[in-house]
Write a protein that holds these residues in place. Structure first.
Motif, mmCIF file in Angstrom:
data_model
loop_
_atom_site.group_PDB
_atom_site.id
_atom_site.type_symbol
_atom_site.label_atom_id
_atom_site.label_comp_id
_atom_site.label_asym_id
_atom_site.label_seq_id
_atom_site.Cartn_x
_atom_site.Cartn_y
_atom_site.Cartn_z
ATOM 1 N N PRO A 244 -11.137 -3.513 3.826
ATOM 2 C CA PRO A 244 -10.057 -3.278 4.798
ATOM 3 C C PRO A 244 -8.687 -3.190 4.140
ATOM 4 C CG PRO A 244 -10.825 -5.561 4.889
ATOM 5 C CD PRO A 244 -11.760 -4.831 3.985
ATOM 6 N N ALA A 245 -7.873 -2.284 4.650
ATOM 7 C CA ALA A 245 -6.490 -2.180 4.172
ATOM 8 C C ALA A 245 -5.736 -3.441 4.578
ATOM 9 C CB ALA A 245 -5.827 -0.943 4.769
ATOM 10 N N GLN A 246 -5.013 -4.020 3.632
ATOM 11 C CA GLN A 246 -4.297 -5.267 3.882
ATOM 12 C C GLN A 246 -2.974 -5.003 4.606
ATOM 13 O OE1 GLN A 246 -5.906 -8.306 2.976
ATOM 14 N NE2 GLN A 246 -7.474 -6.714 2.800
ATOM 15 N N ASP A 247 -2.612 -5.927 5.463
ATOM 16 C CA ASP A 247 -1.378 -5.824 6.244
ATOM 17 C C ASP A 247 -0.265 -6.535 5.493
ATOM 18 O OD1 ASP A 247 0.647 -5.724 8.120
ATOM 19 O OD2 ASP A 247 -0.654 -6.209 9.815
ATOM 20 N N LEU A 248 0.765 -5.806 5.108
ATOM 21 C CA LEU A 248 1.879 -6.411 4.386
ATOM 22 C C LEU A 248 2.877 -7.092 5.311
ATOM 23 C CD1 LEU A 248 2.561 -3.558 1.791
ATOM 24 C CD2 LEU A 248 1.453 -5.755 1.360
ATOM 25 N N ARG A 249 2.740 -6.852 6.604
ATOM 26 C CA ARG A 249 3.691 -7.444 7.555
ATOM 27 C C ARG A 249 3.200 -8.740 8.154
ATOM 28 N NH1 ARG A 249 4.318 -2.277 11.302
ATOM 29 N NH2 ARG A 249 2.070 -2.379 10.928
ATOM 30 N N LEU B 47 -5.710 -1.232 -0.213
ATOM 31 C CA LEU B 47 -4.299 -0.832 -0.182
ATOM 32 C C LEU B 47 -3.925 -0.206 1.153
ATOM 33 C CD1 LEU B 47 -3.901 0.760 -3.726
ATOM 34 C CD2 LEU B 47 -3.223 -1.519 -2.990
ATOM 35 N N PRO B 48 -2.812 -0.641 1.722
ATOM 36 C CA PRO B 48 -2.327 0.014 2.941
ATOM 37 C C PRO B 48 -1.619 1.320 2.599
ATOM 38 C CG PRO B 48 -0.783 -1.673 2.262
ATOM 39 C CD PRO B 48 -1.924 -1.730 1.283
ATOM 40 N N GLU B 49 -1.441 2.164 3.581
ATOM 41 C CA GLU B 49 -0.646 3.375 3.387
ATOM 42 C C GLU B 49 0.772 3.067 3.847
ATOM 43 O OE1 GLU B 49 -0.829 8.117 4.556
ATOM 44 O OE2 GLU B 49 -2.656 6.950 4.232
ATOM 45 N N LEU B 50 1.741 3.347 2.990
ATOM 46 C CA LEU B 50 3.131 3.019 3.296
ATOM 47 C C LEU B 50 3.694 4.003 4.318
ATOM 48 C CD1 LEU B 50 4.407 2.243 -0.321
ATOM 49 C CD2 LEU B 50 3.557 0.633 1.403
ATOM 50 N N SER B 51 4.558 3.498 5.167
ATOM 51 C CA SER B 51 5.156 4.336 6.202
ATOM 52 C C SER B 51 6.055 5.398 5.583
ATOM 53 C CB SER B 51 5.978 3.460 7.156
ATOM 54 O OG SER B 51 7.008 2.785 6.440
ATOM 55 N N GLY B 52 6.133 6.532 6.242
ATOM 56 C CA GLY B 52 6.978 7.614 5.764
ATOM 57 C C GLY B 52 6.232 8.558 4.842
ATOM 58 N N LYS B 53 6.953 9.562 4.387
ATOM 59 C CA LYS B 53 6.383 10.585 3.510
ATOM 60 C C LYS B 53 6.697 10.259 2.053
ATOM 61 C CE LYS B 53 6.798 14.294 6.957
ATOM 62 N NZ LYS B 53 7.385 15.631 7.246
ATOM 63 N N HIS C 247 0.321 7.183 0.127
ATOM 64 C CA HIS C 247 -0.569 6.367 -0.693
ATOM 65 C C HIS C 247 0.230 5.687 -1.803
ATOM 66 C CE1 HIS C 247 -3.978 8.111 1.345
ATOM 67 N NE2 HIS C 247 -3.592 9.332 1.012
ATOM 68 N N ILE C 248 -0.130 4.458 -2.122
ATOM 69 C CA ILE C 248 0.541 3.718 -3.184
ATOM 70 C C ILE C 248 0.062 4.259 -4.529
ATOM 71 C CG2 ILE C 248 0.831 1.458 -4.265
ATOM 72 C CD1 ILE C 248 0.546 0.201 -1.502
ATOM 73 N N MET C 249 0.976 4.816 -5.315
ATOM 74 C CA MET C 249 0.589 5.441 -6.579
ATOM 75 C C MET C 249 0.364 4.393 -7.672
ATOM 76 S SD MET C 249 3.052 8.803 -6.586
ATOM 77 C CE MET C 249 2.388 9.451 -8.128
ATOM 78 N N SER C 250 1.303 3.480 -7.849
ATOM 79 C CA SER C 250 1.139 2.397 -8.831
ATOM 80 C C SER C 250 0.445 1.237 -8.126
ATOM 81 C CB SER C 250 2.495 1.972 -9.396
ATOM 82 O OG SER C 250 3.060 3.021 -10.154
ATOM 83 N N HIS C 251 -0.878 1.337 -8.102
ATOM 84 C CA HIS C 251 -1.680 0.427 -7.281
ATOM 85 C C HIS C 251 -1.897 -0.925 -7.925
ATOM 86 C CE1 HIS C 251 -5.054 1.233 -10.055
ATOM 87 N NE2 HIS C 251 -4.472 2.422 -10.154
ATOM 88 N N ASP C 252 -1.846 -0.994 -9.269
ATOM 89 C CA ASP C 252 -2.310 -2.180 -9.983
ATOM 90 C C ASP C 252 -1.508 -3.437 -9.669
ATOM 91 O OD1 ASP C 252 -0.183 -0.925 -11.208
ATOM 92 O OD2 ASP C 252 -1.215 -0.567 -13.105
ATOM 93 N N PHE C 253 -0.170 -3.355 -9.721
ATOM 94 C CA PHE C 253 0.662 -4.526 -9.423
ATOM 95 C C PHE C 253 0.393 -5.038 -8.010
ATOM 96 C CE2 PHE C 253 4.466 -4.344 -12.548
ATOM 97 C CZ PHE C 253 3.658 -3.843 -13.551
ATOM 98 N N VAL C 254 0.231 -4.093 -7.085
ATOM 99 C CA VAL C 254 0.027 -4.465 -5.683
ATOM 100 C C VAL C 254 -1.330 -5.131 -5.505
ATOM 101 C CG1 VAL C 254 -0.045 -3.600 -3.314
ATOM 102 C CG2 VAL C 254 1.518 -2.556 -4.970
ATOM 103 N N GLU C 255 -2.356 -4.593 -6.146
ATOM 104 C CA GLU C 255 -3.697 -5.188 -6.049
ATOM 105 C C GLU C 255 -3.710 -6.598 -6.602
ATOM 106 O OE1 GLU C 255 -6.115 -0.925 -6.345
ATOM 107 O OE2 GLU C 255 -5.581 -2.056 -8.142
#
Length: 712
Positions: free
Chosen positions: A10-15, A304-310, A316-324
């Motif tokens: 599941p995509a994690q909720d950052l809020r 990884l969640p998808e960030l709001s906006g374009k 999609h989060i490009m630099s995924h490693d730090f976030v993971e």
């Protein structure tokens, strides 16, 4: 591929985050030490406070002007950036020196009990390199009797149809060469949604639950069998470990730029990496590859969640490693940097241009983290890692602003008449003065803080007699150190402008996309170098003109930055040239121990590679595959299954490819009608392949016409 084992990720909720739902540590003693953090953060704060007070004293002999306030603010931010690394390096140095007197940990031959999936994501890379690396690592693991615990997966996001067919040919060669003692699998996605993170995520949702651990590699990764097995053993021994990251050593550099990076990484890197590991402890970081991850932790907490906006800030989060890593730690798992493990290798970009292309993508990914850093429940150390990633690119425009502000301050003093009486009732004048003696001392302090990690790294390297001799001895190391400092000083202003440009493009909402990386020759035509560096040269000329307008003394102070910018084209060309790199190597400069004492794993890869180069060269063409039923069946066995298509939703590329093939009279004509994107879709779509296979070959058409002519 093996049978699928579907699992949720599941995509994690950052809020939102429920702290009560956080996993509890099995071993409460594995928590991080407060004292270590206090030592590093406290030391950094004390050093920053002293430097800030000195800078204030330098500027505040009179009242602070608006420009002086800007200079002071920028100095504090940029000094804090280098102070943390410098203080941490002191503790890294002490730990490295202490390790010289400690006994090495005993090696265990006990069979591993749990299974690990070795993941090699690839995107338009050279298949001969990838599969040679897999063979070398698999043979190393087999020699230690642990092949039963590892399966190897090539996860392709390749879009070039020629490279796709080469990957399949190399896979078949790998299975023939090492299939007797290990298992090698291959999966290529039709659509590379979310890039590397989506590639690994697709594997996790379909196969990962069949494995206890995932060891993630990169296309240029190489790891010794002992290191791979030790990572798996540490994961088995520590039930709280969610991720263990190694510190890769850069190798195989042929250009000056690549050798510069690998020398710095090999000599200074251990001090910096060990210092970081020492104070972050169980709240370490993930650098995207050469790390082992507990499957349970990754599936349950790192979606990884998808960030709001374009894009560039959203999507999609490009630099995924730090976030993971931050999400895994948020869920209650430990993230560890294994600074004591050697035998982990990677390669570096060969030129400034290639470095700029990679940095443009990384810059966008790291600036996306501005939407992540405030996520609920993240550990403050995880936030510091994310902030470090952001600042690694924002530091460049900040340094540029500091230089320009200092220049403006100097020009103001030279050309603008000061206002001595700013207040109508002021009895005594306000003299615009700067304490020159104090400024010089502060400059020396700043340079000391900047160079301290390099000096400590060199000293620690001196203590290791075997590495020191392999790198050229005392004299060779000192000469390499001086060469690295000089070249890095010339490259630094160019990189500052490159990264400032990248940040500016992102602020203007320009998306970077995702381009494959060159890994060998960094050479480019002079005309291309001029186009890429023309603005850097003009910026250098403008800076030189402004400095000379004040004084030749100011020009001399700014000369390192000016020289780097003005001569950006030759610097970029020379540092990216293989010929110049070979000459520098012949001089004995920038030598690392791995060049003289080549690691066994690299030798095994070199031995295996010619077989894969031969297999790739003999790759059958798309026409040959379609025309030969055996080759076609072999190819179809490697094609990933297609997801069910909702009624009414038609893939336009597939539809167009099918329409073009429908109009073709022969197989060759059908292939010639398709562009690269359509051929890549054709290769992955059995239905379109079948339609093409129904067409005759040109030679069949000619034969039929010949028979008809003879009959007539």
């Amino acid at each position: 591929m093996p049978p699928e084992h579907p699992a949720d990720m599941p995509a994690q909720d950052l809020r939102r985050f429920r702290r009560k739902g956080r996993r509890r540590l099995v071993n409460p003693q594995s928590r991080s030490s407060f004292l270590k953090r206090f030592a590093v953060i406290g030391g950094t704060a004390a050093l920053l406070a002293y430097a800030a007070s000195e800078m204030y004293a330098v500027l505040a002999l009179g009242d602070l002007t608006p420009i002086e306030r800007v200079v002071l603010g920028l100095f504090i931010i940029t000094f804090a950036w280098i102070a943390l690394s410098s203080v941490a390096s002191v503790f890294g140095f002490l730990k490295l020196v202490g390790r010289r007197f400690a006994r090495p940990a005993p090696w265990s031959d006990e069979p591993l009990r749990k299974r690990t999936a070795m993941l090699m994501p690839t995107y338009n890379e050279d298949p001969s390199r990838i599969f040679a690396a897999i063979e070398a690592m698999a043979r190393d693991v087999e020699a230690l009797g642990q092949s039963h615990a590892f399966d190897w997966f090539v996860l392709a996001d390749t879009t070039d149809p020629e490279v796709v067919l080469q990957e399949e040919a190399a896979l078949l060669a790998a299975r023939e060469r090492i299939g007797g003692f290990t298992r090698v699998y291959y999966r290529r996605r039709r659509n590379n949604t979310a890039k590397k993170a989506g590639n690994v995520g697709d594997f996790c949702k379909r196969w990962a639950s069949a494995y206890d651990h995932l060891l993630v590699l990169d296309a240029d990764s190489l790891m010794e069998g002992r290191t791979i097995i030790e990572l798996a053993r540490r994961m088995e021994a520590d039930p709280d470990a969610g991720l263990i990251q190694t510190i890769p050593t850069l190798v195989n550099g042929t250009t000056v730029m690549a050798r510069l990076q690998q020398f710095a990484g090999r000599v200074y890197g251990p001090v910096v990496g060990t210092g970081l590991s020492w104070w972050v402890q169980k709240e370490g970081n993930f650098w995207g590859h050469n790390a082992i991850i507990r499957t349970e932790a990754f599936l349950n907490s790192a979606g990884l969640p998808e960030l709001s906006g374009k894009p560039p800030f959203g999507g999609h989060i490009m630099s995924h490693d730090f976030v993971e890593a931050a999400l895994i730690r948020r869920a209650g798992w430990n993230v560890i940097i294994a600074d004591d493990l050697s035998g982990s290798y990677e390669e570096s970009p060969p030129s400034l241009v290639d470095l700029a292309i990679r940095d443009r993508r990384w810059c966008q990914g790291n600036l996306q983290h501005l939407k992540v850093i405030g996520g609920r429940g993240l550990h403050w150390v995880s936030r510091s890692h994310i902030l470090t990633g952001i600042m690694s690119y924002l530091a460049s425009p900040l340094w540029l602003l500091l230089i320009l502000s200092g220049l403006a301050l100097t020009l103001q003093a030279h050309y603008i008449r000061p206002e001595y009486f700013k207040d109508e009732f002021q009895l005594f004048p306000s003299w615009p003065r700067i304490d020159a003696e104090r400024a010089l001392a502060l400059f020396a302090l700043t340079m000391g803080v900047l160079f301290l990690p390099k000096v400590l790294g060199l000293l620690a390297f001196f203590f290791n007699s075997r590495d020191r001799k392999a790198a050229g001895g005392f004299l060779g190391l000192i000469l390499s150190f001086l060469f690295e400092v000089v070249v890095s000083a010339l490259v630094a202003p160019i990189m500052m402008l490159i990264q400032t440009g990248a940040v500016t493009e992102i602020v203007l909402h320009r998306d970077a996309g995702w381009k494959p990386q060159r890994r060998d020759d960094g050479g480019l035509p002079l005309s291309d170098l001029f186009v890429r560096h023309r603005w850097h040269m003009l910026a250098g000329l403008a800076l030189a003109w402004a400095a000379i307008a004040d004084s030749w003394v100011l020009f001399a102070w700014l000369s390192p930055a000016i020289l780097g910018m003005v001569f950006a084209v030759p610097i970029s060309g020379l540092t990216g040239s293989n010929a110049v790199g070979r000459f520098v190597k012949w001089l004995g400069l920038l030598r690392i121990p791995e060049e003289r004492q080549r690691p066994g794993i690299q030798g095994r890869m070199d031995e295996a590679r010619p077989a894969y180069v031969e297999a790739v060269a003999a790759t059958p063409s798309l026409v040959d595959i379609v025309a030969d039923s055996d080759l076609l069946m072999q190819h179809l066995a490697l094609v990933d299954r297609m997801a069910p298509r909702p009624p009414g939703r038609v893939d336009p590329v597939s539809a167009l490819a099918l329409a073009k093939i429908g109009e073709a009279e022969t197989v060759e004509e059908g292939v010639s009608f398709l562009d690269a994107k359509e051929r890549a879709t054709l290769i992955a779509t059995p239905r379109i392949l079948d339609a093409l296979a129904q067409k005759p070959l040109n030679r069949q058409v000619l034969a039929e016409r010949t028979v008809a002519a003879r009959s007539a």
